[in-house]
Motif scaffolding. Structure first.
Motif, mmCIF file in Angstrom:
data_model
loop_
_atom_site.group_PDB
_atom_site.id
_atom_site.type_symbol
_atom_site.label_atom_id
_atom_site.label_comp_id
_atom_site.label_asym_id
_atom_site.label_seq_id
_atom_site.Cartn_x
_atom_site.Cartn_y
_atom_site.Cartn_z
ATOM 1 N N TYR A 82 0.817 -1.214 0.000
ATOM 2 C CA TYR A 82 0.000 0.000 0.000
ATOM 3 C C TYR A 82 0.853 1.269 0.000
ATOM 4 N N GLY A 83 2.135 1.123 -0.270
ATOM 5 C CA GLY A 83 3.020 2.275 -0.196
ATOM 6 C C GLY A 83 2.635 3.420 -1.109
ATOM 7 N N GLU A 84 2.075 3.118 -2.287
ATOM 8 C CA GLU A 84 1.748 4.191 -3.223
ATOM 9 C C GLU A 84 0.692 5.139 -2.673
ATOM 10 N N VAL A 85 -0.128 4.670 -1.727
ATOM 11 C CA VAL A 85 -1.163 5.532 -1.140
ATOM 12 C C VAL A 85 -0.523 6.665 -0.340
ATOM 13 N N VAL A 86 0.684 6.451 0.154
ATOM 14 C CA VAL A 86 1.379 7.476 0.937
ATOM 15 C C VAL A 86 1.597 8.743 0.113
ATOM 16 N N ASP A 87 1.854 8.587 -1.175
ATOM 17 C CA ASP A 87 2.068 9.763 -2.019
ATOM 18 C C ASP A 87 0.843 10.667 -2.014
ATOM 19 N N THR A 88 -0.342 10.070 -2.054
ATOM 20 C CA THR A 88 -1.578 10.851 -1.971
ATOM 21 C C THR A 88 -1.752 11.432 -0.582
ATOM 22 N N ALA A 89 -1.484 10.625 0.441
ATOM 23 C CA ALA A 89 -1.667 11.074 1.827
ATOM 24 C C ALA A 89 -0.823 12.301 2.131
ATOM 25 N N ARG A 90 0.355 12.371 1.562
ATOM 26 C CA ARG A 90 1.244 13.504 1.846
ATOM 27 C C ARG A 90 0.725 14.819 1.262
ATOM 28 N N THR A 91 -0.168 14.722 0.294
ATOM 29 C CA THR A 91 -0.769 15.952 -0.230
ATOM 30 C C THR A 91 -1.926 16.417 0.649
ATOM 31 N N LEU A 92 -2.366 15.577 1.569
ATOM 32 C CA LEU A 92 -3.526 15.889 2.408
ATOM 33 C C LEU A 92 -3.156 16.264 3.828
ATOM 34 N N TRP A 93 -2.037 15.718 4.338
ATOM 35 C CA TRP A 93 -1.647 15.963 5.726
ATOM 36 C C TRP A 93 -0.163 16.312 5.788
ATOM 37 N N THR A 94 0.211 17.067 6.806
ATOM 38 C CA THR A 94 1.598 17.538 6.905
ATOM 39 C C THR A 94 2.450 16.712 7.866
ATOM 40 N N VAL A 95 1.838 15.840 8.678
ATOM 41 C CA VAL A 95 2.648 15.033 9.582
ATOM 42 C C VAL A 95 3.456 14.032 8.763
ATOM 43 N N PRO A 96 4.595 13.565 9.268
ATOM 44 C CA PRO A 96 5.374 12.563 8.526
ATOM 45 C C PRO A 96 4.574 11.271 8.342
ATOM 46 N N ILE A 97 4.447 10.842 7.104
ATOM 47 C CA ILE A 97 3.769 9.583 6.766
ATOM 48 C C ILE A 97 4.751 8.793 5.912
ATOM 49 N N LEU A 98 5.144 7.626 6.404
ATOM 50 C CA LEU A 98 6.222 6.868 5.766
ATOM 51 C C LEU A 98 5.732 5.570 5.149
ATOM 52 N N LYS A 99 6.319 5.242 4.006
ATOM 53 C CA LYS A 99 6.152 3.913 3.427
ATOM 54 C C LYS A 99 7.006 2.930 4.226
ATOM 55 N N SER A 100 6.705 1.659 4.099
ATOM 56 C CA SER A 100 7.320 0.657 4.976
ATOM 57 C C SER A 100 8.847 0.668 4.931
ATOM 58 N N ASP A 101 9.426 0.716 3.740
ATOM 59 C CA ASP A 101 10.880 0.582 3.602
ATOM 60 C C ASP A 101 11.564 1.856 3.131
ATOM 61 N N GLU A 102 10.815 2.922 3.028
ATOM 62 C CA GLU A 102 11.355 4.157 2.464
ATOM 63 C C GLU A 102 12.579 4.667 3.219
ATOM 64 N N SER A 103 12.499 4.676 4.543
ATOM 65 C CA SER A 103 13.614 5.202 5.335
ATOM 66 C C SER A 103 14.860 4.343 5.166
ATOM 67 N N MET A 104 14.672 3.029 5.093
ATOM 68 C CA MET A 104 15.806 2.129 4.892
ATOM 69 C C MET A 104 16.484 2.415 3.557
ATOM 70 N N PHE A 105 15.685 2.565 2.502
ATOM 71 C CA PHE A 105 16.258 2.819 1.190
ATOM 72 C C PHE A 105 16.955 4.177 1.145
ATOM 73 N N ARG A 106 16.348 5.183 1.725
ATOM 74 C CA ARG A 106 16.972 6.517 1.723
ATOM 75 C C ARG A 106 18.284 6.498 2.508
ATOM 76 N N THR A 107 18.280 5.791 3.635
ATOM 77 C CA THR A 107 19.500 5.679 4.430
ATOM 78 C C THR A 107 20.607 5.005 3.628
ATOM 79 N N ALA A 108 20.242 3.918 2.940
ATOM 80 C CA ALA A 108 21.251 3.192 2.165
ATOM 81 C C ALA A 108 21.796 4.043 1.015
#
Length: 232
Positions: A82-108
């Motif tokens: 369901y990670g793709e739904v996060v892209d829509t959610a970020r246009t609706l709310w300003t709190v941090p909303i993360l996909k499951s592995d996004e932080s791991m990939f960005r860190t790497a």
């Protein structure tokens, strides 16, 4: 004012995701108050629909809306489907909303390593991880090139305990023929329990999505520099 005990909503599609994520937050973000939201039909209904249709996207958005509007300072979806739904959610709310592995990939991708392996135990996890990495690398176009190796071990999914799981994953990584891997990313939360054993076997840093997300949210919400850099 920075909230010193922020409420973090974890949205799960399977009960095991709750345990794994909670363990990671207990280690990496102990200040957080954890709120688990579980809809255990999300994956089955997505399979029946052959992917995410409009109704399923709206259903996930309602879960996110419930979390944010009830006071969550951050949201993590533990299901990569369901990670793709996060892209829509970020246009609706300003709190941090993360996909499951996004932080791991960005860190790497922001770390010192340019030869990274992704290990999985279920076939769908491999293209899902590769797609996320490709998208993030496209965002950072112009930075150093990163070579990605993927390894699949379905035996690891049925292994008994972290040591056996790690051995199967290590065998799959060896079978790729890649000899210069510098770090390993676990493509599923269900493999997180074997991360330390795999690191010991390979003598390489191993990252998992839940721990990386917890460190990321801690850094964002407590205003502290994250210690989540790829381990040396």
């Amino acid at each position: 004012m920075i909230e010193t005990q922020p409420l973090i909503a974890l949205i799960h599609a399977v009960p095991s995701g709750a345990r794994i994520a909670q363990d990671a937050f207990a280690r990496e973000f102990p200040e957080a108050q954890i709120w688990n939201l579980l809809d255990d039909r999300l994956l089955d209904d997505a399979r029946t629909a052959n992917g995410l249709d409009g109704a399923l996207r709206r259903r996930m958005l309602r879960l996110i809306a419930n979390a944010v509007e009830s006071g969550a300072g951050g949201v993590l979806l533990t299901c990569s489907s369901y990670g793709e739904v996060v892209d829509t959610a970020r246009t609706l709310w300003t709190v941090p909303i993360l996909k499951s592995d996004e932080s791991m990939f960005r860190t790497a991708l922001s770390g010192p390593h340019d030869r990274i392996a992704v290990a999985a135990s279920t076939p769908p996890a491999v293209p899902a991880a590769a797609a996320q990495l490709d998208a993030l690398m496209a965002e950072t176009r112009g930075t150093r090139p990163v070579h990605i190796t993927t390894a699949l071990s379905e035996q690891a999914a049925a292994a008994d305990g972290p040591q056996e799981t790690a051995r199967h994953l290590a065998d799959a990584l060896a079978a790729t023929g890649a000899r210069d891997i510098q770090s390993v990313l676990l493509a599923q939360y269900s493999l997180a329990f074997a991360g330390r054993a795999l690191a010991d076997l390979l003598h390489l840093p191993v990252l998992d999505g839940a721990a990386a997300a917890a460190r990321d949210l801690r850094a964002r919400l407590l205003g502290e520099r994250s210690t989540a850099a790829v381990p040396a």
